[in-house]
Design a protein around this motif. Structure first.
Motif, short mmCIF file in Angstrom:
data_model
loop_
_atom_site.label_atom_id
_atom_site.label_comp_id
_atom_site.label_asym_id
_atom_site.label_seq_id
_atom_site.Cartn_x
_atom_site.Cartn_y
_atom_site.Cartn_z
N UNK A 1 4.37 1.69 2.64
CA UNK A 1 4.33 2.08 4.05
C UNK A 1 5.66 2.70 4.45
N UNK A 2 5.62 3.86 5.16
CA UNK A 2 6.82 4.48 5.76
C UNK A 2 6.97 3.93 7.17
N UNK A 3 8.14 3.35 7.44
CA UNK A 3 8.38 2.75 8.75
C UNK A 3 8.31 3.79 9.83
N UNK A 4 7.72 3.39 10.97
CA UNK A 4 7.60 4.27 12.12
C UNK A 4 6.47 5.26 12.02
N UNK A 5 5.64 5.16 10.96
CA UNK A 5 4.51 6.08 10.80
C UNK A 5 3.26 5.26 10.50
N UNK A 6 2.13 5.95 10.44
CA UNK A 6 0.87 5.29 10.07
C UNK A 6 0.48 5.60 8.63
N UNK A 7 1.51 5.84 7.87
CA UNK A 7 1.26 6.15 6.45
C UNK A 7 1.17 4.84 5.64
N UNK A 8 0.05 4.63 4.97
CA UNK A 8 -0.15 3.50 4.04
C UNK A 8 -0.77 4.05 2.77
N UNK A 9 -0.28 3.62 1.65
CA UNK A 9 -0.84 4.03 0.36
C UNK A 9 -1.12 2.77 -0.47
N UNK A 10 -2.37 2.58 -0.79
CA UNK A 10 -2.82 1.37 -1.54
C UNK A 10 -2.27 1.40 -2.96
N UNK A 11 -1.88 0.17 -3.45
CA UNK A 11 -1.36 0.02 -4.80
C UNK A 11 -2.35 -0.84 -5.59
N UNK A 12 -2.89 -0.28 -6.61
CA UNK A 12 -3.81 -1.02 -7.50
C UNK A 12 -3.06 -1.36 -8.77
N UNK A 13 -2.64 -2.63 -8.84
CA UNK A 13 -1.91 -3.11 -10.02
C UNK A 13 -2.41 -4.53 -10.35
N UNK A 14 -2.79 -4.76 -11.57
CA UNK A 14 -3.38 -6.06 -11.98
C UNK A 14 -2.39 -7.18 -11.80
N UNK A 15 -1.19 -7.01 -12.28
CA UNK A 15 -0.19 -8.08 -12.17
C UNK A 15 0.17 -8.34 -10.71
N UNK A 16 0.25 -7.27 -9.93
CA UNK A 16 0.58 -7.45 -8.52
C UNK A 16 -0.56 -8.19 -7.80
N UNK A 17 -1.80 -7.84 -8.10
CA UNK A 17 -2.92 -8.51 -7.46
C UNK A 17 -3.02 -9.97 -7.91
N UNK A 18 -2.61 -10.28 -9.16
CA UNK A 18 -2.65 -11.66 -9.66
C UNK A 18 -1.68 -12.54 -8.89
N UNK A 19 -0.66 -11.97 -8.32
CA UNK A 19 0.34 -12.74 -7.56
C UNK A 19 0.08 -12.64 -6.09
#
Length: 1010
Positions: free
Chosen positions: A896-914
């Motif tokens: 996410x970029x602060x002050x904007x409505x920009x969001x980009x999803x992150x698909x990562x197995x290890x990140x989702x496991x935590x």
């Protein structure tokens, strides 16, 4: 060299800018005069013009033999006045003194003719005014009771007719009959008391100013200062006029002798009058009965004596100059005195022609009734040949009758009839004119303009111009451009264009003229110096006084040197070549006399013996000299002898001596003298080398040691690259001085060359070191300045008002530090980077002010809202940052970029496991474990393991002391600030939990809490 003279009479110098500009000025003046002449011809076509000319000869007949005295015109008739010698006649009647004649032009096959028949004097008709009873009675009474009464003069004014009768021996013993003349021309007798109407006009139209002691300038040659322009004195035996306030000498531009040479400055009577550019001087030297009258022209700086201005002197129109009985003087310096008697003449009247071109000046002598008529033309600027007569009469059409009285009485009196431009104003106004532009301008204005134009030509072509001449030329051209509006018109031949070119050229020539004056002055001074030097030389060099060879040699050398100087002088610009040639001829003549005397002397027995003996004595003296410095006079003596012998040989070789034996004897004597001179010179040179080497060794050692100390001192002073260069220049200059003094001695050359190399190496190395050190310091200072300037620019943009911004740049220590660093860079010689620092500092302030003005104009609410008309827009001015945050809608972690409505999803197995760690903000707390618990357990475990000096025993002792356990927890937590502990909350909770843990541990022994 005398300056060449152009055809126009102008003096120029060959090859100079002055000549070019002067020639251009003459061409423009000639063109201007040509246009003026054409305009004058056109003016005469329009208005007509009549030159003064003799057109007829007539005769007036009287009843009795008489001598005419005067005549005037009355109502178109000629009133003739005369004196009759009556003999035995009892009384004098009016017809015995007056007669009236017709003046009518008649037809004639031979030219103009006039009817001059008598008019009967009767109570009726044209002569009625002579037959009035009152006049007849008073007339007869005067001639009856006054012995030798006679008519002296007839005078006519606009409203009066006067008859002046002499009744006594004195000039003022007169009886004046007067008649009134009305507007219609009718004449009626008034009375015999017209003395007031007969008062003569002033003979001079200016006032004399008498000098006083306040005008005296003392000095060796004192003089009287007149208007700070001209200086006059009569001391020293002459009347002198100067143009410089110089009392050191009695020289001036004009001089004439006085009767009493012993008079003082205040003994003479001196008066002056300023008339335009002319200064009139009246000087009466001591013990002289007659005053002298001088005219000084400030434009030409010349003086001329004209005593006639003491009789009468009237200014010419338009300040052209002066007119006086028998001549005139113009401001241009042109003057003319006619060859005629002018004694006792006085001014009578001025008659101006209606066309404004001609003026008639009338002078009159009471004693014999003689008139001098002097017609002056404004355009030609000249007085025509004066007309001398005993009576004249002008008529309305310009016709003039003139007569000259005979020595004996007669009945027939010759009269000349002249055509003149002096018509009446009514007659001139009746003349027809066309409707051209020039006719509208008017005749008088055209005459004045044409006259001024022709004056410019005369001024521009002055033979001997001064700076005042060109200044007057510029002023006159400027004045004419302003005074005559019609100069630029096509019918006026576009005089304005040529006039402007003439003025611009005159402005150019002034600077060049100053150079010419300076060149001429230098040439005159050089010629004077050469003349004086030659006079002194010729007085010293006399052939009969040359009694030895030395004197002959000196004389021949001096004469040849003087001739060479004169030849060089000929090349000097503006020199008088003729005078230099005369000086050279005198030198050549004296040189020939000396050479002849020289030959006669050299043929005598023992002519060369004194010279040879002198050279022998010179050799003995040279060998006895103990110091090299004492040899200099002997060298000069030998040079003089050598030059004289060489010249003597040339002279003898060139002489035409018929006797070959005599020539041979002279040449042998010269050769013997040369041989002795060469021997003396060889002795001189050998002795000089010997003494120089002997004295040079000791002096060189001392000088070389002193030079070494100077080098050491110079190295100590080399604290900057500039000082290194300065000291190196000084040391090398000293070394060059040593080389100049001892360079002739070969044994010192190696030491000098070695020392030069050492000095260059030592100071050069020192300089390189200082340069490198300075560059390092400059680089460091520049880097520091760069960092400071970056911070200044960033902080300046945060200021919200102009006052705050100005205060920041005026008082902030970092701004002052940046200025100091710039000064340090300048001191280190890095002016480029110093200027860059100052420029960046100034740019930072200007950029901040610009941003502040934009912010105040476009933003509201402290910069949070942009204002565009009625619209408002929110502003995000925080820097954009990339963050990692969970997204509730996608249930995934996003960028996410602060002050904007920009969001980009992150698909990562290890990140989702935590996923359980996504909401954990600090490492020391989870949904199941409280931060205070984690702190207490961490301290308990470290105490069990003895980490960091902790122990269970120490903790148990801390429990027993109030507050000690909390202090231990806080000390332990200070090293774990990154865990997110709050000393106010978590430390207290941890202390309580730890106290329970210690209680459980004491009850169960070894307890591990997991």
């Amino acid at each position: 060299m005398m300056a060449p003279t152009t055809p126009e009479g102008t003096t120029t110098l060959e090859g100079g800018s002055y000549e070019v500009i002067r020639r251009r000025l003459g061409e423009q003046a000639t063109e201007l005069a040509s246009k003026a002449d054409a305009l004058n011809a056109r003016r005469k076509e329009i208005f007509g013009g009549s030159e003064l000319a003799l057109i007829a000869n007539e005769r007036v007949r009287t009843e009795n033999n008489c001598i005419p005295r005067d005549m005037v015109s009355i109502a178109g008739h000629l009133l003739f006045g005369f004196q009759v010698f009556l003999g035995l006649k009892a009384e004098t009647n009016v017809p015995d003194v007056f007669s009236l004649h017709k003046f009518e032009k008649t037809a004639s096959s031979t030219g103009d003719a006039y009817d001059l028949s008598n008019v009967v004097i009767a109570p009726e008709g044209a002569a009625a005014f002579l037959a009035e009873a009152a006049f007849t009675k008073e007339f007869k009474d005067v001639f009856r009771y006054v012995k030798d009464a006679q008519l002296a003069q007839l005078r006519r004014t606009e409203t009066r007719l006067l008859a002046v009768v002499k009744v006594g021996a004195g000039v003022r013993d007169v009886k004046v009959f007067r008649w009134a003349i009305d507007a219609s021309g009718r004449v009626s007798y008034m009375d015999a008391r017209g003395e007031d109407d007969n008062a003569p006009p002033a003979s001079q139209d200016f006032e004399w100013t008498v000098t006083t002691r306040d005008d005296h300038v003392p000095g060796p040659h004192p003089h009287v200062n007149i208007l700070n322009e001209v200086f006059v004195e009569t001391v020293g035996g002459d009347l002198t006029v100067k143009v410089e306030n110089n009392t050191k000498d009695g020289l001036g531009i004009y001089r004439e002798p006085v009767d009493d040479p012993n008079q003082a400055l205040d003994d003479a009577e001196i008066a002056y009058a300023k008339v335009g550019v002319l200064i009139l001087l009246r000087v009466k030297p001591f013990r002289e009965t007659v005053s002298r009258y001088l005219v000084y022209n400030t434009r030409t700086e010349k003086v001329v004596r004209i005593d006639a201005i003491g009789l009468a002197c009237i200014g010419l129109p338009e300040d052209h100059g002066l007119v006086f009985p028998g001549g005139y003087y113009l401001q241009s310096g042109e003057s003319k005195v006619f060859d005629s008697a002018t004694e006792s003449m006085q001014f009578d009247k001025v008659v101006a022609s209606p066309n404004g071109e001609d003026v008639l000046y009338v002078f009159y002598r009471v004693t014999d009734g003689q008139y001098v008529l002097m017609p002056y033309n404004l355009i030609r600027k000249e007085v025509q040949t004066p007309i001398r007569c005993h009576g004249y009469s002008l008529f309305t059409d310009g016709t003039m009758a003139v007569f000259r009285a005979a020595d004996e009485a007669t009945r027939v009196h010759p009269i000349q009839i002249w055509r003149t431009p002096f018509t009446s104003a009514e007659y001139a106004a009746a003349a027809p004119t066309d409707g051209s532009y020039l006719a509208k301008v008017g005749n008088k204005d055209l005459v004045r303009g044409i006259s001024d134009v022709l004056s410019l030509r005369r001024l521009a072509l002055t033979e001997a111009p001064t700076r005042r001449t060109y200044e007057d030329l510029i002023a006159a051209a400027t004045r004419m451009s302003d005074a005559y509006y019609w100069l630029g018109h096509a019918e006026a031949k576009d005089l304005l264009g040529t006039l402007g070119a003439l003025r611009r050229t005159s402005e150019l020539i002034i600077d060049e003229f100053e150079k010419i004056i300076a060149i001429r002055k230098r040439a005159d001074e050089a010629l004077d110096a050469a003349t004086k030097a030659q006079a002194d030389l010729l007085s010293r060099v006399r052939p009969d006084e040359l009694t030895n060879v030395d004197a002959i040699l000196v004389a021949l050398t001096a004469l040849r040197t003087q001739r060479g100087a004169l030849i060089t002088l000929k090349e000097l610009r503006a020199i008088d070549v003729a005078k230099v040639d005369a000086l050279e001829a005198a030198v050549v003549a004296r040189f020939d006399e000396v050479t002849r005397a020289c030959v006669a002397f050299l043929l005598s027995e023992g002519a060369f013996k004194p010279l040879i003996e002198r050279l022998d004595a010179l050799v003995v003296k040279i060998e006895a000299v103990a110091k090299a410095s004492d040899l200099a006079p002997f060298g000069e003596d030998l040079d003089a002898v050598h030059g004289g012998l060489s010249l003597l040989g040339e002279v003898v070789s060139g002489l035409a001596i018929d006797d070959a034996t005599a020539r041979t004897r002279i040449l042998e004597g010269v050769g013997t003298a040369f041989a002795q001179q060469n021997r003396a010179r060889a002795t001189f040179q050998a002795r000089k080398r010997e003494l120089s080497l002997k004295e040079g060794r000791a002096e060189f050692a001392a000088q070389f040691t002193l030079f070494g100390q100077s080098v050491t001192s110079a190295l100590a002073l080399c604290d900057s690259p500039e000082r290194c260069d300065e000291q190196l220049s000084k040391v090398l200059a000293q070394l060059e001085g040593l080389e100049g003094r001892f360079g002739e001695l070969d044994e010192f050359l190696a030491d000098l060359a070695s020392k030069r190399q050492e000095v260059n190496d030592a100071i050069g190395t020192r300089r390189q070191t200082l340069v490198e050190e300075r560059q390092r310091r400059a680089q460091n200072v520049a880097s520091a300045a760069d960092r400071i300037l970056t911070g200044i620019a960033r902080r300046a943009r945060t200021r919200t008002t102009a006052d705050e911004l100005n205060a920041y740049f005026a008082s902030d220590p970092m701004v002052q530090k940046a200025s100091e660093l710039s000064a340090q860079l300048t001191a280190l010689g890095d002016s480029v980077r110093a200027d860059e620092v100052q420029s960046r500092l100034k740019s930072a302030k200007q950029d901040a002010l610009r941003v502040l003005r934009d912010r105040n104009d476009l933003y509201e609410e402290g910069g949070a809202v942009i204002k565009l008309g009625h619209h408002r827009f929110s502003v995000h001015d925080k820097p954009l940052e990339l963050t990692l945050v969970p997204h509730a809608e996608s249930a995934s972690m996003t960028l996410h970029l602060t002050g904007t409505d920009f969001y980009e999803r992150i698909d990562d197995v290890d990140l989702n496991a935590a996923r359980d760690l996504w909401e954990q903000t600090v490492v020391s707390e989870t949904p199941d474990v409280y931060r205070g618990e984690y702190l207490a357990v961490s301290l308990f475990f470290d105490a069990e393991d003895g980490v960091g000096g902790q122990s269970i025993a120490a903790l148990e002792r801390a429990v027993l002391t109030p507050g000690a356990l909390l202090t231990s927890v806080r000390t332990y937590a200070e090293a774990r600030l990154d865990e997110g502990y709050d000393r106010g909350v978590h430390d207290a909770d941890a202390a309580l939990i730890l106290e329970k843990l210690l209680g459980l541990s004491a009850a169960a022994g070894r307890l591990r809490y997991t």
